[in-house]
Design an enzyme around this catalytic site. Structure first.
Site, PDB file in Angstrom:
ATOM      1  N   ARG B 265       2.900  18.196   7.372  1.00  0.00           N
ATOM      2  CA  ARG B 265       3.422  17.310   6.083  1.00  0.00           C
ATOM      3  C   ARG B 265       4.892  17.437   5.742  1.00  0.00           C
ATOM      4  O   ARG B 265       5.484  18.288   5.428  1.00  0.00           O
ATOM      5  CB  ARG B 265       2.701  18.293   5.000  1.00  0.00           C
ATOM      6  N   HIS B 269       4.078  18.679  -1.044  1.00  0.00           N
ATOM      7  CA  HIS B 269       2.524  18.263  -1.291  1.00  0.00           C
ATOM      8  C   HIS B 269       2.335  17.061  -2.232  1.00  0.00           C
ATOM      9  O   HIS B 269       1.503  16.123  -1.647  1.00  0.00           O
ATOM     10  CB  HIS B 269       1.972  19.502  -2.035  1.00  0.00           C
ATOM     11  N   TYR B 278       9.648  26.939  -1.209  1.00  0.00           N
ATOM     12  CA  TYR B 278       8.674  27.672  -0.193  1.00  0.00           C
ATOM     13  C   TYR B 278       9.031  27.646   1.213  1.00  0.00           C
ATOM     14  O   TYR B 278       8.256  28.259   2.101  1.00  0.00           O
ATOM     15  CB  TYR B 278       7.381  27.887  -0.741  1.00  0.00           C
TER      16      TYR B 278
END
Lengths: 330, 369
Positions: B265, B269, B278
């Site tokens: 990805r 998100h 993160y």
């Protein structure tokens, strides 16, 4: 020709009748095939309709609900069985996030004409998690129909209607009444309406409103009242959602008194919804406050104490007397 | 466990295979599948990838400028959507998660509809043309749509239709019971289902290593008694090849299988996420080297299927197409307020009529900023 049937037999008859009439009807669930279901609701179906249409599923309630959704999107009419109401919680996600929404999400392109049947309520000394009353959980979900029949003839006609309905239906069967009494049921293929309360008996002094298994105790209470010269009208809200308030309001306009009886916990229960509607639309016909008889706001007790929780005739009569104390007859 | 013990014997063993034709530098290895001889197919696949990326970029831009709600980008995962779109037949049913826009476009969903959906309009799920008309709308709850494929596949089997259902989800969904209930039961009825897991390495902030102790998702298929394999999900030729094989196996009575498409990805998100919280920039940079578009373009040019001229033309066309979709979305008139009642049931119950009337009488209300 009408045959005397217990409620569970009427369910079985309705399933058979509709599976014969409509080749798209399939039944699915745990132990519903060779075993005929834990309460024997599906007995004989496997032999008559075969394993393709009588689907024994793995032991997975989310799967049962999800599979019914998938089947229903393809034009089949699945009737899923969950063995006991307490095992329906894994289905809630599927029902609320998918089954009730698919028509709306796709602006009518896809839909879920499906039924989930389950026994509802206590009173049969079953193990833990087998005796819960879940009607309010489902009745709050938009896009759903919730049905809770109280006698064999209504169970037959309402199940036919539920299967034929183009939207998802939760069909909660009164566990305690599965074999409690028999009644003539005609296998005439006639469905009952899914949006109308039944006047179970006519009366003029007080309206008793209930559904499902509690209808039995409510009828007994009405019998006892009759002996005292009090004429109770009994309304069976077998179709909890959509809620037919018109019938209840019409009855209360006639009697001026109302007690609502439910087995599920009190706070926020469907009796509360009915009482709120009476306050909004029926206040001026009331001689006394609307009272509720209900289970308590506790965990459903295990078998030894389930009768502490489940309302009985005595508790119904106690509330009725309060109403007549507030507004004496005549 | 001591497998050498005299009382212990092997009762089953499993192997997991991984397929890749194009490495990250666009160099082909192995015998390419038959469709790789079809220039028009290859070009169509590339065009769809580029159009999807242009769409994705436009959608993010619309969100950043306050013209679209939260949007889940598919950046870096386009090859998977393209492969689904090319591998499924018109009669098949696709049950998507929400990053397979390319597949939806291939099956007839207008780009405008995807924008309508993320813009907060249900009509974005009313696919009105092509094979998408029988597809499910994208599914936001994680993994709950996966077991619905069992019902769809069962219906095909019951009616003896040569149709297949492909259901996609991400690596996060494979932690959910819904996923396991589906995977565990599909082979019981030998259903024509392909489970496609896009393992993009991250479920919002949780890396795959924290999602499960299993080194692959593919091996979860074995628990359900069906084949499972990995493919380089950034290699469009490999992904289409593996999916077509799984789909045709299902169609010909071979039953269900699971494909784990390993991808990454590249975007946050959703537009409401900030992945810098993160994961490190080096990781993302390294992942860009595995970009599905870059390697496919290199190979397409090297194999004589694509030119610089083609590229210039496509880039202009893809940007214009995305722009046109954005304009179509922005110009779409709002639904009437009372439409919130109109698809609740096949027929609105009479006890809700007053609510619909109240909403209709009140008329349009502004949406929140």
């Amino acid at each position: 020709m009408a045959v005397n049937l217990a409620l569970i037999e009427a369910i079985n008859l309705a399933l058979k009748s509709e599976m014969k009439r409509d080749g798209n009807v399939v039944v699915l669930g745990e132990d519903i095939g060779r075993n005929g279901g834990v309460f024997r609701a599906t007995v004989g179906l496997l032999d008559e309709f075969g394993g393709d249409r009588v689907i024994d599923t793995p032991l997975a309630e989310t799967l049962v609900a999800a599979m019914a959704i998938g089947l229903s999107t393809q034009g089949l009419k699945p009737v899923a069985e969950i063995q006991f109401s307490g095992f329906m919680y894994p289905c809630v996600d599927q029902v609320v996030n998918h089954a009730t929404r698919l028509r709306n999400r796709t602006r009518g392109r896809l839909s879920c004409p499906m039924v989930i049947r389950a026994p509802n309520g206590g009173g049969i000394h079953a193990p833990e998690h087998h005796s819960e009353s879940l009607e309010t959980t489902f009745a709050q979900m938009p896009g759903l129909r919730v049905v809770a029949p109280s006698n064999p003839a209504r169970a037959y006609g309402l199940l036919l209607a539920a299967i034929r309905d183009p939207d998802p239906v939760i069909f909660l069967e009164p566990t305690r009444c599965y074999r409690l009494f028999k009644q003539p049921v005609e296998d005439d293929g006639e469905a009952l309406p899914l949006d109308t309360c039944f006047i179970d008996r006519e009366g003029s002094d007080i309206t008793l409103v209930s559904w499902g298994a509690m209808m039995h105790d409510t009828r007994l209470a009405a019998d006892a009242l009759a002996e005292e010269g009090i004429s109770a009208e009994v309304v069976d809200v077998a179709t909890l959602k959509p809620l037919d308030m018109d019938t209840i309001l019409t009855s209360v306009a006639k009697t001026g008194r109302c007690v609502i009886v439910q087995e599920s916990p009190r706070a926020g229960g469907w009796a509360s919804e009915i009482a709120a509607n009476l306050a909004e639309h029926g206040l001026l016909s009331l001689f006394a406050p609307v009272l509720r008889v209900s289970g308590y706001d506790t965990i459903m007790p295990l078998a030894k104490q389930e009768r502490v929780f489940i309302p009985d005739t005595e508790r119904i009569l106690k509330e009725v007397r309060k109403v007549f104390e507030a507004a004496p007859k005549g | 466990m001591d497998s050498n013990h005299s009382a212990t014997r092997r009762v089953a063993s499993f192997e997991i295979f991984y397929t890749q034709f194009l490495n990250q530098d666009g160099v082909a290895c192995g015998d390419l599948p038959a469709f790789a001889q079809d220039r028009e197919q290859l070009r169509a696949m590339y065009q769809l990838m580029v159009r999807t990326r242009a769409f994705d970029k436009k959608a993010v831009a619309l969100q950043r400028t306050g013209q679209l709600g939260t949007y889940a980008a598919c950046l870096g995962q386009e090859a998977i959507g393209v492969s689904i779109g090319h591998a499924l037949k018109a009669d098949d049913v696709f049950i998507p998660a929400y990053r397979e826009y390319a597949a939806q476009f291939a099956r007839g969903v207008p780009m405008r509809d995807i924008l309508l959906y993320w813009g907060g309009d249900e009509r974005g799920m009313n696919y009105e043309s092509g094979p998408s008309m029988q597809d499910f709308p994208l599914s936001v709850p994680i993994g709950t749509h996966v077991p619905q494929a069992i019902g769809v596949g069962y219906a095909f089997k019951l009616r003896k239709q040569p149709r297949v259902v492909l259901v996609s989800c991400g690596d996060g969904a494979t932690s959910k019971g819904d996923f396991y209930e589906a995977v565990s039961s599909a082979k019981v009825w030998n259903l024509p289902i392909v489970f496609l897991v896009s393992n993009n390495g991250w479920a919002i902030s949780l890396p795959f290593s924290r999602q499960t102790g299993a080194p692959t998702v593919a091996q979860k298929a074995f628990a359900g008694g069906m084949p499972g394999e990995q493919v380089d999900g950034n290699d469009v030729i490999a992904t289409r090849f593996v999916l077509e094989r799984a789909i045709e196996r299902a169609r010909s009575g071979g039953g269900p299988s699971l494909v784990e498409a390993v991808t990454y990805r590249l975007h946050d998100h959703t537009t409401a996420d900030d992945a810098r919280r993160y994961r490190g920039a080096e990781e993302v940079e390294a992942a860009w080297a595995r970009d599905p578009l870059k390697r496919y373009k290199i190979w397409m040019e090297a194999s004589g299927n694509w030119s610089a001229e083609d590229e210039d033309k496509l880039q202009l066309e893809a940007t214009a197409t995305a722009e046109a979709a954005a304009q179509a979305f922005l110009k779409t008139e709002s639904q009437a307020p009372e439409s919130i009642f109109d698809h609740l049931y096949a027929t609105l119950p009479k006890n809700l009529e007053w609510q619909r009337e109240e909403v209709a009488a009140r008329g349009p209300v502004g949406s929140h900023a």
